[in-house]
Design a protein around this motif. Sequence first.
Motif, short mmCIF file in Angstrom:
data_model
loop_
_atom_site.label_atom_id
_atom_site.label_comp_id
_atom_site.label_asym_id
_atom_site.label_seq_id
_atom_site.Cartn_x
_atom_site.Cartn_y
_atom_site.Cartn_z
N ILE A 1 5.58 4.26 2.70
CA ILE A 1 6.10 5.32 3.56
C ILE A 1 6.71 4.70 4.83
O ILE A 1 7.80 5.06 5.26
N TRP B 1 -9.18 8.08 -3.21
CA TRP B 1 -9.55 8.65 -4.50
C TRP B 1 -8.68 8.11 -5.62
O TRP B 1 -7.79 7.31 -5.40
N LEU C 1 -1.64 -0.64 -3.57
CA LEU C 1 -0.23 -0.87 -3.88
C LEU C 1 0.51 0.45 -3.69
O LEU C 1 -0.06 1.53 -3.85
N GLN D 1 0.75 3.57 2.27
CA GLN D 1 1.20 3.76 3.65
C GLN D 1 2.35 2.79 3.97
O GLN D 1 3.31 3.16 4.66
N ALA E 1 1.26 6.38 -3.76
CA ALA E 1 0.20 5.42 -3.46
C ALA E 1 -0.38 5.04 -4.82
O ALA E 1 -1.23 5.74 -5.37
N SER F 1 0.87 -1.19 0.00
CA SER F 1 0.00 0.00 0.00
C SER F 1 0.90 1.23 0.00
O SER F 1 2.12 1.12 0.23
C1 LIG Z 1 -4.03 7.29 -0.05
C2 LIG Z 1 -2.78 7.98 0.25
C3 LIG Z 1 -1.72 7.33 0.85
C4 LIG Z 1 -1.81 5.89 1.30
O1 LIG Z 1 -2.04 5.01 0.25
P1 LIG Z 1 -2.69 3.58 0.56
O2 LIG Z 1 -2.34 2.78 -0.63
O3 LIG Z 1 -4.17 3.81 0.72
O4 LIG Z 1 -2.07 3.09 1.81
C5 LIG Z 1 -0.55 8.02 1.07
N1 LIG Z 1 -0.44 9.32 0.72
C6 LIG Z 1 -1.43 9.98 0.11
C7 LIG Z 1 -1.24 11.40 -0.27
C8 LIG Z 1 -2.64 9.35 -0.14
O5 LIG Z 1 -3.63 10.02 -0.70
#
Ligand SMILES: *Cc1c(COP(=O)(O)O)cnc(C)c1O
Length: 385
Positions: free
Chosen positions: A86, A334, A214, A83, A201, A81
């Motif tokens: 990061i 989104w 992913l 997250q 993301a 993902s």
């Molecule tokens: C959605 C999002 C994430 C996390 O992505 P996931 O795949 O949902 O874990 C990180 N940063 C930003 C700016 C996002 O919009």
Amino acid sequence: MKDLTQLVHRPQVDQTGFSSLSVPTHRASTIVFPSADAYTRRQAREPDGYAYGLGGTPTTRVLEAQIAALEQGERTILLPSGQAAIALLFLTVLKPGDTVLIPDTAYPPVRALCADVLAAQGIMHRIYPPLTGAGIEAFIDDSVRLIWTESPGSATMEVEDLPAIVTVARRRGILTGCDNTWATPLLFKPLAAGMDFSVEALTKYAAGHSDVLLGSVTLCERTWYVRLRAMAKVLGIGVSPDDCALVLRGIETLGVRINHIGKVSTAIAEALRTHPAVAQVLHPALPECPGHAFWKRDMTGASGVFSVALRPELDTRLDDSLAAMQVFVIGASWGGTRSLVAPMTVRGRLGGYPAGRLLRISIGLEDKDDLLCDLLDLLDRLVAS
Ligand SMILES: *Cc1c(COP(=O)(O)O)cnc(C)c1O
């Protein structure tokens, strides 16, 4: 061979002349080796080769290579993902005693990662105002190892002065990373701007259909790549080739989707500006958006997510009014084909944000007039009720 053996030992078939445009989905936990010696030396194949399914299959590698090329990086590593991308980056780069600087407008789970997980390991974080630019210097001491950026910021959409931050960071020998999910590598390339890490993301625009999670970390420095792969391995984190196949399909249309969505989101943002329910429209392409000048200078266009700050006296009416929307659905994550709205309360400790609640809007692929009508109806209901 007897039947039971034939069930699991498949016949070799002739593949001569088979050439297609699709990327095969290679699934694997086991990788087989031609000799005992090759098996014994399998770790020498890492980090790019194939030793165990956790580290990826050719399907994974194709997507990694494609993202690395788009980001103008040396290597990309995929995570389950955005997250996770990061988190893996922070856990790999930061050691006890280090500090990471994060913007006040960081994706909220990033702040939680810092406060709830990294703090317990003796890794500190400090929060800077998203428009600080060269003022980042004031937040730096000898413990700062990484400056994290997210531009535009979550919910309030401030565009950061990333080149100014990079200049300071380089002079002080500090690493920089960017959450580039909003812009995608089509509208901004963090590594080309001198940053060390670009995170996407892929869940959002690259995948593009709201059905897969992913994330990616892309970088230029091979030593960081080796360390990130090693960290993912010991944490037992890999990605599904089926998920990669979905993103490989989605990313083919990223260009036409972003181009279209950017135009529609900008037109809709402009049309909402004068509505009596609206205090401010926060869209990087509008001059009144904080950091608009940096967007204009550094990015080549807009994508589809923006926020509308409502007049504070309408706050309590928002939730009820949203249920009556016809085209938009309420939801997070989104970047898909369907347009989304999400009611938000501005968080952030540093102040200076709009007083009322925010409506975060993600434009999808529906007809522009249907979307605008639905939003204007919502705002009319808010004012009338
Ligand atoms: C959605 C999002 C994430 C996390 O992505 P996931 O795949 O949902 O874990 C990180 N940063 C930003 C700016 C996002 O919009």
